[in-house]
Design an enzyme around this catalytic site. Structure first.
Site, mmCIF file in Angstrom:
data_model
loop_
_atom_site.group_PDB
_atom_site.id
_atom_site.type_symbol
_atom_site.label_atom_id
_atom_site.label_comp_id
_atom_site.label_asym_id
_atom_site.label_seq_id
_atom_site.Cartn_x
_atom_site.Cartn_y
_atom_site.Cartn_z
ATOM 1 N N HIS A 1 7.896 -56.424 105.058
ATOM 2 C CA HIS A 1 6.948 -55.974 105.871
ATOM 3 C C HIS A 1 7.722 -54.919 106.513
ATOM 4 O O HIS A 1 8.515 -55.175 107.797
ATOM 5 C CB HIS A 1 5.602 -56.513 106.347
ATOM 6 C CG HIS A 1 4.709 -55.795 107.289
ATOM 7 N ND1 HIS A 1 4.265 -53.906 107.071
ATOM 8 C CD2 HIS A 1 4.175 -55.673 108.933
ATOM 9 C CE1 HIS A 1 3.339 -53.824 108.108
ATOM 10 N NE2 HIS A 1 3.245 -54.111 109.105
ATOM 11 N N ASN B 1 5.471 -48.152 110.836
ATOM 12 C CA ASN B 1 4.934 -48.685 110.430
ATOM 13 C C ASN B 1 2.995 -48.571 109.750
ATOM 14 O O ASN B 1 1.708 -48.468 110.295
ATOM 15 C CB ASN B 1 4.200 -50.644 111.739
ATOM 16 C CG ASN B 1 3.407 -51.396 111.183
ATOM 17 O OD1 ASN B 1 3.060 -51.452 110.379
ATOM 18 N ND2 ASN B 1 3.635 -52.373 112.102
ATOM 19 N N CYS C 1 -2.275 -55.905 108.452
ATOM 20 C CA CYS C 1 -0.700 -56.015 107.587
ATOM 21 C C CYS C 1 -0.690 -55.926 106.380
ATOM 22 O O CYS C 1 -0.038 -55.850 105.511
ATOM 23 C CB CYS C 1 0.376 -55.897 108.546
ATOM 24 S SG CYS C 1 0.403 -54.590 110.026
HETATM 25 O O1 UT7 Z 1 2.301 -54.795 112.023
HETATM 26 C C1 UT7 Z 1 2.770 -55.843 113.180
HETATM 27 C C2 UT7 Z 1 2.477 -54.761 114.452
HETATM 28 N N1 UT7 Z 1 3.337 -55.849 115.295
HETATM 29 C C3 UT7 Z 1 5.093 -55.383 115.503
HETATM 30 O O2 UT7 Z 1 5.562 -55.171 114.776
HETATM 31 C C4 UT7 Z 1 5.373 -55.495 116.796
HETATM 32 C C5 UT7 Z 1 6.544 -56.673 116.858
HETATM 33 N N2 UT7 Z 1 6.896 -56.274 118.556
HETATM 34 C C6 UT7 Z 1 8.290 -55.297 118.570
HETATM 35 O O3 UT7 Z 1 8.077 -54.349 117.612
HETATM 36 C C7 UT7 Z 1 9.143 -54.956 119.717
HETATM 37 O O4 UT7 Z 1 8.298 -56.120 120.587
HETATM 38 C C8 UT7 Z 1 8.613 -53.633 120.258
HETATM 39 C C9 UT7 Z 1 9.592 -52.635 119.741
HETATM 40 C C10 UT7 Z 1 7.390 -53.163 120.410
HETATM 41 C C11 UT7 Z 1 8.772 -53.084 121.511
HETATM 42 O O5 UT7 Z 1 10.105 -53.792 121.995
HETATM 43 P P1 UT7 Z 1 11.114 -55.020 123.133
HETATM 44 O O6 UT7 Z 1 12.444 -55.216 122.927
HETATM 45 O O7 UT7 Z 1 9.587 -55.820 122.594
HETATM 46 O O8 UT7 Z 1 10.268 -53.944 124.201
HETATM 47 P P2 UT7 Z 1 9.062 -54.564 125.139
HETATM 48 O O9 UT7 Z 1 8.295 -54.597 125.165
HETATM 49 O O10 UT7 Z 1 10.341 -55.624 126.001
HETATM 50 O O11 UT7 Z 1 9.882 -53.382 127.088
HETATM 51 C C12 UT7 Z 1 11.236 -53.676 127.484
HETATM 52 C C13 UT7 Z 1 10.885 -51.932 127.585
HETATM 53 C C14 UT7 Z 1 10.143 -52.254 129.124
HETATM 54 O O12 UT7 Z 1 9.865 -51.466 130.261
HETATM 55 P P3 UT7 Z 1 10.540 -52.291 131.482
HETATM 56 O O13 UT7 Z 1 9.648 -53.016 131.765
HETATM 57 O O14 UT7 Z 1 12.119 -53.386 131.204
HETATM 58 O O15 UT7 Z 1 11.464 -51.833 131.809
HETATM 59 C C15 UT7 Z 1 8.388 -50.794 128.547
HETATM 60 O O16 UT7 Z 1 8.312 -50.470 129.482
HETATM 61 O O17 UT7 Z 1 11.063 -50.562 127.527
HETATM 62 C C16 UT7 Z 1 9.870 -49.957 127.987
HETATM 63 N N3 UT7 Z 1 9.095 -50.047 126.468
HETATM 64 C C17 UT7 Z 1 9.232 -48.364 126.107
HETATM 65 N N4 UT7 Z 1 9.896 -46.757 126.749
HETATM 66 C C18 UT7 Z 1 10.488 -46.123 125.997
HETATM 67 C C19 UT7 Z 1 7.892 -49.984 125.842
HETATM 68 N N5 UT7 Z 1 7.619 -48.560 124.864
HETATM 69 C C20 UT7 Z 1 8.484 -47.725 125.572
HETATM 70 C C21 UT7 Z 1 8.902 -46.102 124.711
HETATM 71 N N6 UT7 Z 1 9.395 -45.816 125.417
HETATM 72 N N7 UT7 Z 1 8.287 -46.220 123.431
#
Ligand code: UT7
Length: 328
Positions: free
Chosen positions: A255, A285, A113
């Site tokens: 970004h 993204n 990125c």
């Molecule tokens: O260019 C660089 C690329 N990468 C990035 O920019 C990623 C940076 N990170 C992020 O943007 C965030 O960490 C995410 C958006 C990827 C995730 O958000 P989060 O608040 O860190 O959520 P998490 O991964 O801790 O997941 C929380 C919950 C989980 O469920 P449980 O375990 O709490 O029951 C996931 O299974 O959300 C669940 N989950 C979803 N639910 C519905 C994960 N993805 C989804 C989804 N829809 N698409």
């Protein structure tokens, strides 16, 4: 004495097909509410038949037109991408052919990125080496070709697109002056964001099924923390280097990965929300294409105006990060 590099033209292109959050609800177990509150993304553009080259070609034509230049005036083509049409030839070489020009330099840059900001620094160095250089610098990505559509934690985040810029030497007074760039990397935590399949450490074996490793794999939480920390630190560093403060910045253009990351960086730097450019809601993204798409979009929509000091900042796989100051 160093020569100044100036942005002379901007353009971007995204595929027509749209996937809204509601469309994704039919593909994976997700919902608009989760995607919107966690990322700020409402929709993303996804290729149908187009390739990275097709998107880059369209964006390049717009940037050339914006700069009032013909393709045959270019001396270098640089494309930041890790989802080019193929590993060899580079997409930059293929773009040269499509633009109908020969005997110039062409290469792709792989810094995930952060590739476009890395590319600005490379272009500055080339212009310093030869002030007659006329450089087409693009960021282009078809990340949906490397997304596992069964993995809801990643597939909702990414979109396809390309942004293009023309850079040439200038007097440092005209608009689009690159004031400075800073680029960094740390290979230690690289496993937090990978696309392994097809590389020599994970070669394709006959009769092997394409597995998880072929797609983007990410530790979201770790990348989130790294993103906020690294972009805030490098923005402060570039501002301090030039005896500037957040108050001097007219536009912060980070970004476009996640609205929460963008807002956290703005807040930590002390840049008011109204001065922070956001279009992640429309495009998701788009990795290396994110900053040049945002730049062209911000200028087209009047968010960036003549006289504005713009602070670009980025992060991504590698891990890599960077910042650039541009005086419009
Ligand atoms: O260019 C660089 C690329 N990468 C990035 O920019 C990623 C940076 N990170 C992020 O943007 C965030 O960490 C995410 C958006 C990827 C995730 O958000 P989060 O608040 O860190 O959520 P998490 O991964 O801790 O997941 C929380 C919950 C989980 O469920 P449980 O375990 O709490 O029951 C996931 O299974 O959300 C669940 N989950 C979803 N639910 C519905 C994960 N993805 C989804 C989804 N829809 N698409």
């Amino acid at each position: 004495m160093s020569t100044f590099s100036h942005i002379r033209g901007l353009g971007f292109h995204v595929p027509e097909r749209l996937y809204t959050n509601t469309d994704l609800e039919k593909i994976v177990d997700t919902n608009d509410e989760w995607i919107t509150t966690r990322t700020g993304i409402k929709q993303r553009h996804v290729v149908e038949d187009e390739t990275c080259l097709d998107l880059t070609y369209e964006a390049s034509l717009k940037a050339l037109k914006d700069a009032g230049m013909e393709a045959d005036e270019l001396t270098h083509i640089i494309i930041a991408t890790f989802t080019g049409d193929m590993p060899v030839p580079s997409t930059a070489c293929m773009l040269m052919e499509r633009l109908g020009i020969k005997n110039k330099a062409a290469m792709d840059i792989a810094a995930a990125c952060s590739g476009f900001v890395y590319g600005i620094e490379v272009a500055r160095a080339l212009i310093n080496l030869d002030p007659t250089a006329k450089i087409l610098l693009c960021g282009a990505e078809v990340l949906t070709s490397r997304v596992n559509w069964e993995d809801r934690s990643t597939c909702v985040l990414f979109g396809d697109g390309a942004g293009a810029t023309i850079l040439t030497a200038g007097d440092g007074i005209e608009t689009g002056k690159i004031v400075d760039t800073l680029i960094r990397a740390d290979g230690g935590p690289s496993s937090n964001l990978t696309v392994k399949g097809g590389g020599s450490a994970h070669p394709y074996k006959i009769n092997q099924k394409v597995g998880e490793e072929y797609f983007v794999q990410m530790q979201g939480r770790e990348i989130y923390r790294f993103a906020v920390r690294s972009m805030t630190a490098i923005c402060n560093e570039i501002l301090e280097k030039h005896n500037l403060t957040a108050d001097d910045v007219n536009v912060l253009l980070p970004h476009q990965a996640n609205l929460r990351i963008i807002e956290a960086v703005g807040k930590k730097l002390g840049v008011d929300r109204e001065r922070v450019f956001v279009n992640v809601d429309k495009y998701g993204n788009t990795s290396a294409a994110s900053i040049p798409i945002a730049l062209a979009d911000a200028r087209e929509s009047g968010f960036i105006n003549e006289g504005d000091l713009v602070l670009l900042t980025t992060f991504g796989g590698g891990l890599t990060w960077g910042a650039a100051l541009v005086q419009f």
